[in-house]
Write an enzyme that holds these catalytic residues in place. Structure first.
Site, mmCIF file in Angstrom:
data_model
loop_
_atom_site.group_PDB
_atom_site.id
_atom_site.type_symbol
_atom_site.label_atom_id
_atom_site.label_comp_id
_atom_site.label_asym_id
_atom_site.label_seq_id
_atom_site.Cartn_x
_atom_site.Cartn_y
_atom_site.Cartn_z
ATOM 1 N N ARG A 118 29.305 31.982 24.735
ATOM 2 C CA ARG A 118 29.190 32.869 26.088
ATOM 3 C C ARG A 118 27.542 32.288 26.007
ATOM 4 N NH1 ARG A 118 27.697 38.500 23.614
ATOM 5 N NH2 ARG A 118 29.838 39.072 24.055
ATOM 6 N N HIS A 145 33.486 38.546 31.874
ATOM 7 C CA HIS A 145 33.278 38.861 30.455
ATOM 8 C C HIS A 145 35.248 39.172 30.057
ATOM 9 C CE1 HIS A 145 32.502 39.965 26.247
ATOM 10 N NE2 HIS A 145 32.107 40.609 25.955
ATOM 11 N N GLN A 148 36.277 40.622 26.786
ATOM 12 C CA GLN A 148 36.657 42.308 26.686
ATOM 13 C C GLN A 148 37.461 42.512 27.329
ATOM 14 O OE1 GLN A 148 33.950 43.867 25.133
ATOM 15 N NE2 GLN A 148 35.662 45.553 25.514
ATOM 16 N N ASP A 240 28.983 51.022 31.239
ATOM 17 C CA ASP A 240 28.658 49.481 30.830
ATOM 18 C C ASP A 240 26.922 49.234 30.270
ATOM 19 O OD1 ASP A 240 27.518 46.559 29.037
ATOM 20 O OD2 ASP A 240 28.154 46.056 30.947
ATOM 21 N N CYS A 280 32.070 48.483 26.375
ATOM 22 C CA CYS A 280 32.700 47.577 25.311
ATOM 23 C C CYS A 280 31.345 47.185 24.506
ATOM 24 C CB CYS A 280 31.863 46.198 27.131
ATOM 25 S SG CYS A 280 30.498 46.237 27.862
ATOM 26 N N ARG A 308 39.347 43.971 20.114
ATOM 27 C CA ARG A 308 38.685 42.585 20.545
ATOM 28 C C ARG A 308 39.420 41.453 19.555
ATOM 29 N NH1 ARG A 308 33.769 41.356 22.957
ATOM 30 N NH2 ARG A 308 35.066 39.747 22.595
HETATM 31 N N1 NVA Z 1 26.846 43.282 30.883
HETATM 32 C C1 NVA Z 1 26.446 43.012 29.483
HETATM 33 C C2 NVA Z 1 27.634 43.545 28.342
HETATM 34 C C3 NVA Z 1 27.287 42.629 26.524
HETATM 35 C C4 NVA Z 1 29.060 42.677 26.181
HETATM 36 C C5 NVA Z 1 25.974 42.037 29.401
HETATM 37 O O1 NVA Z 1 26.087 41.225 29.785
HETATM 38 O O2 NVA Z 1 24.479 42.175 28.648
HETATM 39 N N1 CP Z 2 30.825 43.574 24.326
HETATM 40 C C1 CP Z 2 30.386 42.503 23.764
HETATM 41 O O1 CP Z 2 30.682 41.909 23.847
HETATM 42 O O2 CP Z 2 29.357 42.613 22.643
HETATM 43 P P1 CP Z 2 28.743 41.526 21.587
HETATM 44 O O3 CP Z 2 27.575 41.632 23.059
HETATM 45 O O4 CP Z 2 28.094 42.460 20.601
HETATM 46 O O5 CP Z 2 29.054 41.016 21.861
#
Ligand code: NVA
Ligand code: CP
Length: 321
Positions: A118, A145, A148, A240, A280, A308
């Site tokens: 990540r 992502h 997800q 989101d 998500c 997930r």
């Molecule tokens: N768009 C959000 C998704 C988190 C799972 C982010 O990137 O923070």
């Molecule tokens: N939806 C998701 O990826 O959550 P986290 O940021 O908690 O991993």
């Protein structure tokens, strides 16, 4: 406890050794296979049947951003498959002190059987995959992502019984979630409408790519300014956060810019009666969604979150098994 999983009786796709950086790299058949395998793994777990195809395998999990779901579902998932997960915070490993991605990739390839990462830029994930001799899984970048959306497709199919002739409407920021939904919808023959304010539309390059993929799969991807127009006949309403990780400084500006794009009871009344609400997570109640909607009867956010685990166990089984 029964310890032998039954024979997998759906058409197997050969994915061993592949990386998972974006759904754009996977065919409709391959995505369907991953969803079927995820359903199978979920059912085995419900029945208390051990499924351990990754005995002795190790997954490294590099995190340059926070996570609850991704971290816990990958770590619990690899353990349940018989393997081991190693949490690698960029604060603790040498990447945080400037060691190159290329060197890290080659070193980790000598120890591990797979890497989940990540991070911020999609190029980092691509470079990691290019320099690794083991599969690399994208656990979120600023661009995509895909893990997800794999779980989301499983969830939609589970609830609606199909993915074709489904209309998904995504309300809000044209961010990593919007991008992966566009690619996933285009691949699977879903109609996807993005309702986003001016200045927050998805990247043009992703939109063009999604439209090109959609034209090959009887899917439709479009962008609409008015959320009330967008949600008409929707089967799924998705949103989101307005400020993603790394955009915290823009929080107040974004709250103003996204006014009118909140998913609330008045908005979802315009969708189909049996429409479901998806997010998500993590969610900000009172911003992109009201508590009434996310905690209401149309919300499936915790089923999504649970999936997930199953979807990523399927992914690890297919890539690392
Ligand atoms: N768009 C959000 C998704 C988190 C799972 C982010 O990137 O923070
Ligand atoms: N939806 C998701 O990826 O959550 P986290 O940021 O908690 O991993």
């Amino acid at each position: 406890m029964i310890t032998e999983a039954k024979e997998i009786n759906f058409h197997k796709q050969e994915l061993k050794g592949r990386s998972f950086l974006t759904l754009a790299d996977y065919s409709q058949n391959e995505i369907n296979y991953l969803i079927d395998l995820a359903d199978y793994i979920k059912k085995q777990k419900r029945e208390g049947i051990a499924f351990e195809p990754l005995k002795g395998k190790t997954l490294g999990m590099i995190f340059e951003k926070s996570s609850t779901r991704t971290r816990v579902s990958f770590e619990a998932g690899i353990y349940q498959l018989g393997g081991l997960g190693i949490f690698l915070s960029s604060k603790d490993i040498q990447i945080g002190r400037g060691e190159t991605i290329a060197d890290t990739a080659q070193v980790l390839s000598g120890y591990l059987d797979g890497i989940m990462i990540r991070t911020f830029s999609q190029e980092t994930v691509e470079e990691l995959a290019a320099k690794s001799s083991i599969p690399v899984i994208n656990g979120l970048t600023d661009l995509y992502h895909p893990c997800q959306v794999l779980a989301d497709l499983q969830t939609i199919k589970e609830i609606k019984g199909k993915l074709q002739d489904i209309k998904v409407v995504y309300i809000g920021d044209g961010n990593n979630m919007a991008h992966s939904l566009m690619i996933g919808a285009a691949k699977m023959g879903i109609e996807l409408v993005i309702a986003a304010p001016e200045g927050y539309h998805p990247d043009t390059s992703v939109t063009d790519k999604a439209k090109a993929i959609a034209s090959e799969h009887h899917a439709k991807v479009s962008i609409e300014a008015n959320p009330f127009e967008a949600v008409k006949h929707a089967d799924v309403i998705y949103t989101d956060v307005w400020a993603s990780m790394g955009q915290e400084a823009e929080q107040l500006k974004r709250e103003k810019d996204f006014a009118g794009y909140q998913v609330n009871a008045a908005l979802i009344e315009n969708a189909k009666e049996e429409a479901i609400f998806m997010h998500c997570l993590p969610a900000h109640r009172g911003e992109e969604v009201t508590a009434e909607v996310i905690d209401g009867k149309q919300s499936v956010v915790f089923q999504q979150a649970e999936n997930r685990l199953h979807a990523q166990k399927a992914l690890m089984t297919a890539l690392m098994g």
